[in-house]
Design an enzyme around this catalytic site. Sequence first.
Site, short mmCIF file in Angstrom:
data_model
loop_
_atom_site.label_atom_id
_atom_site.label_comp_id
_atom_site.label_asym_id
_atom_site.label_seq_id
_atom_site.Cartn_x
_atom_site.Cartn_y
_atom_site.Cartn_z
NE ARG A 82 -4.12 -1.74 0.22
CZ ARG A 82 -5.19 -2.03 0.96
NH1 ARG A 82 -5.53 -1.26 1.96
NH2 ARG A 82 -5.92 -3.07 0.67
NE ARG B 59 -7.22 4.73 2.35
CZ ARG B 59 -7.97 3.80 2.92
NH1 ARG B 59 -9.20 4.09 3.28
NH2 ARG B 59 -7.48 2.60 3.16
NE ARG C 130 -9.79 6.92 -2.35
CZ ARG C 130 -10.96 7.32 -1.91
NH1 ARG C 130 -11.27 8.61 -1.91
NH2 ARG C 130 -11.84 6.44 -1.48
CG ASP D 159 -8.74 -3.81 -4.32
OD1 ASP D 159 -8.16 -3.19 -3.41
OD2 ASP D 159 -9.51 -4.76 -4.10
CE1 TYR E 245 -12.74 -8.35 1.70
CE2 TYR E 245 -11.12 -9.98 1.03
CZ TYR E 245 -11.48 -8.90 1.82
OH TYR E 245 -10.59 -8.39 2.73
C1 LIG Z 1 -7.90 -7.84 1.02
C2 LIG Z 1 -7.32 -6.93 -0.04
C3 LIG Z 1 -8.00 -5.93 -0.78
N1 LIG Z 1 -7.08 -5.36 -1.63
C4 LIG Z 1 -5.86 -5.93 -1.46
C5 LIG Z 1 -5.99 -6.95 -0.49
C6 LIG Z 1 -4.89 -7.91 -0.07
C7 LIG Z 1 -3.92 -7.27 0.86
C8 LIG Z 1 -4.48 -6.90 2.21
O1 LIG Z 1 -4.79 -7.80 2.99
O2 LIG Z 1 -4.60 -5.68 2.44
C9 LIG Z 1 -4.61 -5.66 -2.18
C10 LIG Z 1 -4.35 -4.31 -2.67
N2 LIG Z 1 -5.13 -3.18 -2.58
C11 LIG Z 1 -4.48 -2.14 -3.17
C12 LIG Z 1 -3.26 -2.61 -3.72
C13 LIG Z 1 -2.37 -1.75 -4.58
C14 LIG Z 1 -0.97 -1.95 -4.45
C15 LIG Z 1 -0.33 -1.51 -3.14
O3 LIG Z 1 -0.05 -0.31 -3.00
O4 LIG Z 1 -0.05 -2.38 -2.29
C16 LIG Z 1 -3.16 -3.95 -3.36
C17 LIG Z 1 -2.02 -4.94 -3.62
C18 LIG Z 1 -4.98 -0.75 -3.26
C19 LIG Z 1 -6.03 -0.32 -2.34
N3 LIG Z 1 -7.19 -0.99 -2.02
C20 LIG Z 1 -7.96 -0.22 -1.20
C21 LIG Z 1 -7.29 1.01 -0.97
C22 LIG Z 1 -7.83 2.18 -0.17
C23 LIG Z 1 -8.92 2.76 -1.00
C24 LIG Z 1 -9.03 4.26 -0.98
O5 LIG Z 1 -8.16 4.96 -1.54
O6 LIG Z 1 -10.04 4.70 -0.45
C25 LIG Z 1 -6.08 0.96 -1.68
C26 LIG Z 1 -5.04 2.04 -1.80
C27 LIG Z 1 -9.32 -0.58 -0.70
C28 LIG Z 1 -9.56 -1.95 -0.26
N4 LIG Z 1 -9.30 -3.08 -0.99
C29 LIG Z 1 -9.63 -4.19 -0.26
C30 LIG Z 1 -10.15 -3.76 0.98
C31 LIG Z 1 -10.59 -4.68 2.10
C32 LIG Z 1 -10.13 -2.37 0.96
C33 LIG Z 1 -10.71 -1.44 2.00
C34 LIG Z 1 -9.81 -1.32 3.17
C35 LIG Z 1 -9.01 -0.06 3.09
O7 LIG Z 1 -9.63 0.97 2.81
O8 LIG Z 1 -7.79 -0.12 3.28
C36 LIG Z 1 -9.44 -5.58 -0.72
#
Ligand SMILES: Cc1c2[nH]c(c1CCC(=O)O)Cc1[nH]c(c(CCC(=O)O)c1C)Cc1[nH]c(c(CCC(=O)O)c1C)Cc1[nH]c(c(C)c1CCC(=O)O)C2
Length: 345
Positions: free
Chosen positions: A25, A29, A38, A75, A152
């Site tokens: 990540r 944010r 974003r 994602d 999910y």
């Molecule tokens: C379970 C999972 C998801 N997504 C992901 C996983 C596996 C890793 C982990 O366990 O965190 C993987 C993921 N999600 C994202 C990436 C991009 C690459 C990186 O920077 O790592 C990667 C590799 C961007 C993201 N994916 C998400 C964000 C935040 C969204 C935003 O900008 O509002 C980002 C940058 C959103 C997301 N996406 C997901 C959830 C549960 C959420 C909401 C939780 C949160 O807000 O952190 C599903």
Amino acid sequence: MAGKKKLMRALAGETQAVPPVWMMRQAGRYLPEYRATREQAGDFLSLCYNSDLATEVTLQPIRRYGFDAAILFADILLVPQALGAGLWFVTGEGPRLSTVTTQADFDALKPADAIHDTLAPIYQTVRNLSGALPGDVALIGFAGAPWTVATYMIAGRGTPDQGPAHALRQENTVLFEALLDRITDATIDYLSMQIDAGAETVKIFDSWAGSLDGEAFDKYAVEPCRRITAALKSRHPDVPVIGFPREAGQKYVGFARATGVDCVALDNSVDPAWAAAHVQCDGCVQGNLASAHMVAGGQALVDETRAIVKAFSGGPHIFNLGHGITPDADPGNVQLMIDTVREDR
Ligand SMILES: Cc1c2[nH]c(c1CCC(=O)O)Cc1[nH]c(c(CCC(=O)O)c1C)Cc1[nH]c(c(CCC(=O)O)c1C)Cc1[nH]c(c(C)c1CCC(=O)O)C2
């Protein structure tokens, strides 16, 4: 191997005095420039599917910090969406999906090879990045592991214990396994396309692997990862694969051998000295600083970073966090972590 990128050298099994470093990540944010882009995109999913803006946010942490690797901005839940599931994000809460719990829900999904129309912008982002990254920065593609993605799809949202997915696997094993197979096939194609577009390595995120016990771990965490890795290696023999069976605990031991992955990513519940002895003996490991240090900072961050680098100094290692950096992290602490990893030793 002198000319090769630091990340690729670690993945090839080389021990380096200063390990390569990147963060899960890292485009997120906690960075003001990410929040601005974003907002320009409108929402999170629009950002994922806008190749120019997704390229921009992937590059932001590379410009700011000079990480050794960039990870494609996308994602893991885009694959269910490409298979035909409804997907949306509720601000402050997380993802929501239309659920797959009956044969009729499953029959409504698209075949694995029909995902590419939806995912074409993601391949374009990879192509953009492949041309835009500095020459010493490696590009990581990724996908969710079938079990984690299925949790999910079955629950329609994130769950603390993955209860709905465990219930389906017990009550309708045939349907559950058909869903896992569909996701596995789609994931192989998706990652293969990312590699064709320029990803130099791919990472398989099994965030909920830790909730699978014993035989279920072998069947639903190890076996799909083994199948994906084998299929990718047959198409792209030189592309290393990183596996992340988060919270696998003792089951991290032998995971690389059982699945064929080149590197195992460790969450922060794993003791580095233990992992050096029992996991790193099979090859490269990645991890595993607790994300909380990126919020708190200070001497504890420096001490723990040094301890992790030292514990893994006898073999191939990629420095990373044990999970994604959180929105409340201080960007200054990220710099402190990187400076500590790269200090003279
Ligand atoms: C379970 C999972 C998801 N997504 C992901 C996983 C596996 C890793 C982990 O366990 O965190 C993987 C993921 N999600 C994202 C990436 C991009 C690459 C990186 O920077 O790592 C990667 C590799 C961007 C993201 N994916 C998400 C964000 C935040 C969204 C935003 O900008 O509002 C980002 C940058 C959103 C997301 N996406 C997901 C959830 C549960 C959420 C909401 C939780 C949160 O807000 O952190 C599903």
